[in-house]
Design an enzyme around this catalytic site. Sequence first.
Site, mmCIF file in Angstrom:
data_model
loop_
_atom_site.group_PDB
_atom_site.id
_atom_site.type_symbol
_atom_site.label_atom_id
_atom_site.label_comp_id
_atom_site.label_asym_id
_atom_site.label_seq_id
_atom_site.Cartn_x
_atom_site.Cartn_y
_atom_site.Cartn_z
ATOM 1 C CG HIS A 16 35.893 52.581 23.824
ATOM 2 N ND1 HIS A 16 35.135 51.890 24.304
ATOM 3 C CD2 HIS A 16 35.012 53.681 23.074
ATOM 4 C CE1 HIS A 16 34.092 51.646 24.059
ATOM 5 N NE2 HIS A 16 33.903 53.410 23.121
ATOM 6 C CD GLU A 17 34.883 57.425 22.614
ATOM 7 O OE1 GLU A 17 33.640 58.062 21.918
ATOM 8 O OE2 GLU A 17 34.550 56.944 23.677
ATOM 9 C CG HIS A 38 33.671 54.192 18.928
ATOM 10 N ND1 HIS A 38 33.290 52.743 18.669
ATOM 11 C CD2 HIS A 38 33.856 54.599 19.846
ATOM 12 C CE1 HIS A 38 32.776 52.959 19.072
ATOM 13 N NE2 HIS A 38 33.080 53.627 20.442
ATOM 14 C CG HIS A 91 30.185 50.362 21.027
ATOM 15 N ND1 HIS A 91 29.104 51.198 20.625
ATOM 16 C CD2 HIS A 91 30.768 50.563 21.511
ATOM 17 C CE1 HIS A 91 29.265 52.121 21.836
ATOM 18 N NE2 HIS A 91 30.476 52.065 21.984
#
EC number: 3.4.24.76
Length: 443
Positions: A189-190, A193, A199
Amino acid sequence: MTRKLLILSGCLILALNSCKSDMETTPASSVDHTTTQLNGTTIHKLLINGAYTYVNEVNGEYFYADDITITAEQFNQLKRMANPDISTVERSTIVSSFIKTWPNATVYYTLPSQGSLSTQAYNTFLTNINKAFDMISSKTSVKFVQRTNQTEYITFTYSTGNSSPLGWVKNRVNGIKIYNTTYPAIIAHEIMHSMGIMHEQCRPDRDQYIIVDTNRAQDGTRHNFNLYNDYAGHGEFDFGSVMMYKSTDFAIDPNLPVMTKLDGSTFGKQRDGLSAGDYAGINHLYGPVNSTSATNGTYTLTTSLAGDKNIDITGSSTADGTDVILYSATTGNNQKFIFRKSEHGYFTIKSILDSTKVLTVRNNGTANGTAVELRTNADTDAQKWLLFNLGNEGFGFAPKNAPSLRLEVKDGLTTNLTPIVIGSTDQTLQPYTKQRFTLTKVN
């Protein structure tokens, strides 16, 4: 990130958890940019394109969401976007430079040092970083390569929260902070980014799928629900995305969720792995726009005005100065183009009829309505195109010699022989339909 995701206990711990009485209003610089203070955090409220964007500033670090950091330069770009008097040229330039993907779909990295972790915990951290890499690259074109001497790369640090910088920035090292070292999908998830991915609940079309009531959100957490108008959602809204939050995240009262479906029902979140929609989104973001020249392939460019009309080379001629037009879709080579990387973000668009000939702004023009033609590649700015990923809306194209203009079908007509030109836009975040094109790979 200022929060910890404690998956086993289901507990959400916030560093910003004070009540409204602790808030102190400071003088606003303008109605388009106001600031408040909350326990050492400066909360910036920016009015951009009719919607509020929140950025939390903590000790000189800017949080675009609890787990997304942006540079001071990116923050200043947002402040400029909040100025209603900036020119279309400047607004277009900001939009094109705010978030960048990694060149050639290659993310360089270094592994973390052990720090305060035990040997067992450290080895688990390393294992799960590699699992996160595999999770992303297994079904996408993105590659993770251990750094040698590259200037831009990602690093990992064990920390009290999860956070990552947003996107690729020249000469910047993306320092990713990880608390949940035992969860590969949270690490992924990070990393996503850092790849320039936002998101799911912040995509611009979210109101078609969910209701967001930020009045129910804890003080200092509204930045987690910013509408990213400069971010393009791909495919249907994905409740199963690894980038999606659950209904009660950041809620003052769990019985009053910040987010619900349109029918009022609530939803959870998953951090087990990437969804099919996540993979599709990455492949769209890192598709023809960021692939290496060896894998770009051949494409048709279909106008969003009509699904049966493509960009075409008049009469299949390869003579310099040949008009580029709109015409009924065929399987001919006069409607097939090869994208080749020129420099980061910019591409030449070659005709398969003759790979030495490329789409060119006629006479290096910068005026609204200037024609696009086929011409021998001389590596000029009039032959380099910045591609905007518009998610479900396809792609937009801006010539380097006139960055505030966009490739378009003249006057929005769909009749055969309509010229392809460059035109002005007042909708840099949501381009006109005549300035949107779908790329379809034909081989």
